[in-house]
Structures are given as structure tokens and as C-alpha cells.
Design an enzyme around this catalytic site. Sequence first.
Site, PDB file in Angstrom:
ATOM      1  N   GLY A 117       0.824  -1.201   0.000  1.00 39.61           N
ATOM      2  CA  GLY A 117       0.000   0.000   0.000  1.00 39.61           C
ATOM      3  C   GLY A 117       0.860   1.253   0.000  1.00 39.61           C
ATOM      4  CB  SER A 148       2.262   5.763   5.695  1.00 41.74           C
ATOM      5  OG  SER A 148       1.930   6.879   6.475  1.00 41.74           O
ATOM      6  CB  VAL A 171       0.932  -0.460   4.062  1.00 37.99           C
ATOM      7  CG1 VAL A 171       0.494  -1.666   4.896  1.00 37.99           C
ATOM      8  CG2 VAL A 171       0.260   0.818   4.563  1.00 37.99           C
ATOM      9  CG  ASP A 186      -9.846  10.825   6.196  1.00 42.63           C
ATOM     10  OD1 ASP A 186     -10.542  11.411   5.338  1.00 42.63           O
ATOM     11  OD2 ASP A 186      -8.668  10.473   5.982  1.00 42.63           O
ATOM     12  CE  LYS A 206      -9.066   9.009   2.615  1.00 35.13           C
ATOM     13  NZ  LYS A 206      -8.118  10.094   2.239  1.00 35.13           N
ATOM     14  CB  ALA A 235      -9.063   5.643   0.019  1.00 31.67           C
ATOM     15  CG  ASN A 236      -9.220   5.875   5.037  1.00 29.55           C
ATOM     16  OD1 ASN A 236      -8.156   5.518   4.547  1.00 29.55           O
ATOM     17  ND2 ASN A 236      -9.418   7.090   5.541  1.00 29.55           N
ATOM     18  CG  ASP A 274      -5.726   6.496   7.738  1.00 27.78           C
ATOM     19  OD1 ASP A 274      -5.331   7.001   8.804  1.00 27.78           O
ATOM     20  OD2 ASP A 274      -5.327   6.871   6.627  1.00 27.78           O
TER      21      ASP A 274
END
Length: 287
Positions: free
Chosen positions: A22, A26, A28, A139, A141, A143-144, A166
Site C-alpha cells: 500500500g 505512508s 504499508v 476521515d 472515505k 479509500a479507508n 486509518d
Amino acid sequence: MDAALGCDDLLAARYALGDVIGRGRSLVHEARDTRLGRDVAVKRVALVSGPDEVDDVHSRALREARAAARMTSPHVVAVYDVVEERDAVWLVMELVRAPSLEALVRERGPLPAGLAACIGLGVLDALIAAHRVGVVHRDVKPANVLVGTDDGSVDGCPGVTVKLADFGVAALRDDAGLTQPGLVIGSPSYMAPEQAAAGAVGPAADLWALGALLYFAQEGVPPFAGGTALATATAVVHGQPRAMRRPGPLTPLIEGLLVKDPAARPDAAAVRAVLRDVSAGAAAGGA
């Protein structure tokens, strides 16, 4: 492999890092916990900017770990360990072999209402667990949200696994300043109006984001987009969501969650009832 670690090195004398799985703010890595003999994910949060930014990034990494540690939910990505080094914080987490909702919709297009409702139920359960211990995610969304569609189960939705990840910008009830007005944190397209206006945020802001997430699952695009982060945030505060091109059984719920006034949004119990009805209808052969 990170430059600070050689191929044969172990992080904290314990974690053998593998491939990068990922990339975002950051990196992963897939990794192996050699002490417990299990596969994990390891997020490297780099501390490479100026002193103030280092402090902020460091705080966010530890906030993510503390927030996840408070919760007991099968729908939250667990954090097992934190390793602090001079130039990075490493979060050792549950390894979830599943794409994000963002990637799933990008590959498949807009999702059937039943599947979207099942995903919504998993996210809602994660949010309820967070709010119960004083955590507001801030947050939520696509993507999370990690979605597996081969195994697992979500509240009567067999074959679906949902994990919310996240919590790096989460507001914790006992963190001074994090729930006070004047700070805008989050992703503009999925940010509640009160959050985009730098106001105080609470659980209702996460439910607004859930509405925006369900809109994305149903329509394939977010409800607000202005070309820039500022324009999108302005649309969230002052504008109306894009007209839906694929209305369905989730539409009334989505519209209710996306109202400007936090107090006028349905509560978690009402949201759960609608999502369960839609998922049950799909399982019985409905939309």
C-alpha cells in the site's frame, strides 16, 4: 524494503518486512511477526519534515494506534504494536487481504444496492464501536474501507467482509483541542459541512460521511466535487449533492444523511434499520 532496514534485518528484532502492499501518505508492508508466527501489515509513518510537522505526524501515528486500541469490533483494522524510531513510527496492524471500496468501485462500477447496504452496515458497526469509546473517525472515505467479497460475514450479509482503517486524524474525547472548532481535517468530498466549516464535530459528522460513502458506492462518484479541495469544501458547506443518476432503495437514507444540520440526520439506529432492510431485500431477490 526501507533503506533503514537491510533485507535480513528485523524491525524491533521481531517483524520481517516483505513487499510494499500500500502507498499513500505512508508505505504499508506485508510482514511476518516472527515471535507469534503470524502475518501482519506494517505501516511506516516517516518523520522527515520540519520540527512542527514531525510532531504532527508523530502525534497522528500514535493517535491512530490509541484510537484502534480502544475499540473491539470485527469491522475495525486492529493495531497490534507501535515501534518508534528516530525517523519513523511503525504501526503493526492486522493484515487484511482485500481491496478498498474505492478500488472495488473503480473495477466494477457502481455497486448493487444490496452490496452497498452490506458495506454500509460494516462501516456503521465500526463507527458505533468508535463513538461508544469517544472516538470520531473524521476521515470515513472509500479509500479507508476495505471490502472482501469472498468470505466473512457482515450482519446477515454472508460472503462480505468490511474493515474501517486509518484513524490517523480521529478525534479522541480526551485529546485536548482535537474536537474544538478552528481545525479542518479530513477529505473534502467526504467531510461533513460542520467539519468543512472548521466547526465542532461529533458522531453525526461520521454519519454524514457514511452517507457520502453510500452515495459513492451507488453512483460511482462522490456527492460533491469542485475541482480543488477548497471548491469542494465550499460546495459541501453551501451547495447540494449532485443529482443521483441511479436512484434506488438507499436513496432516501443517503439524502437524509447528507443534510446540512447535524441534528436533522438520522441516528445510528435508524441508519442500521434501513441498511438491514435493503440488504435483506437483496438477499430475498430484491434490488
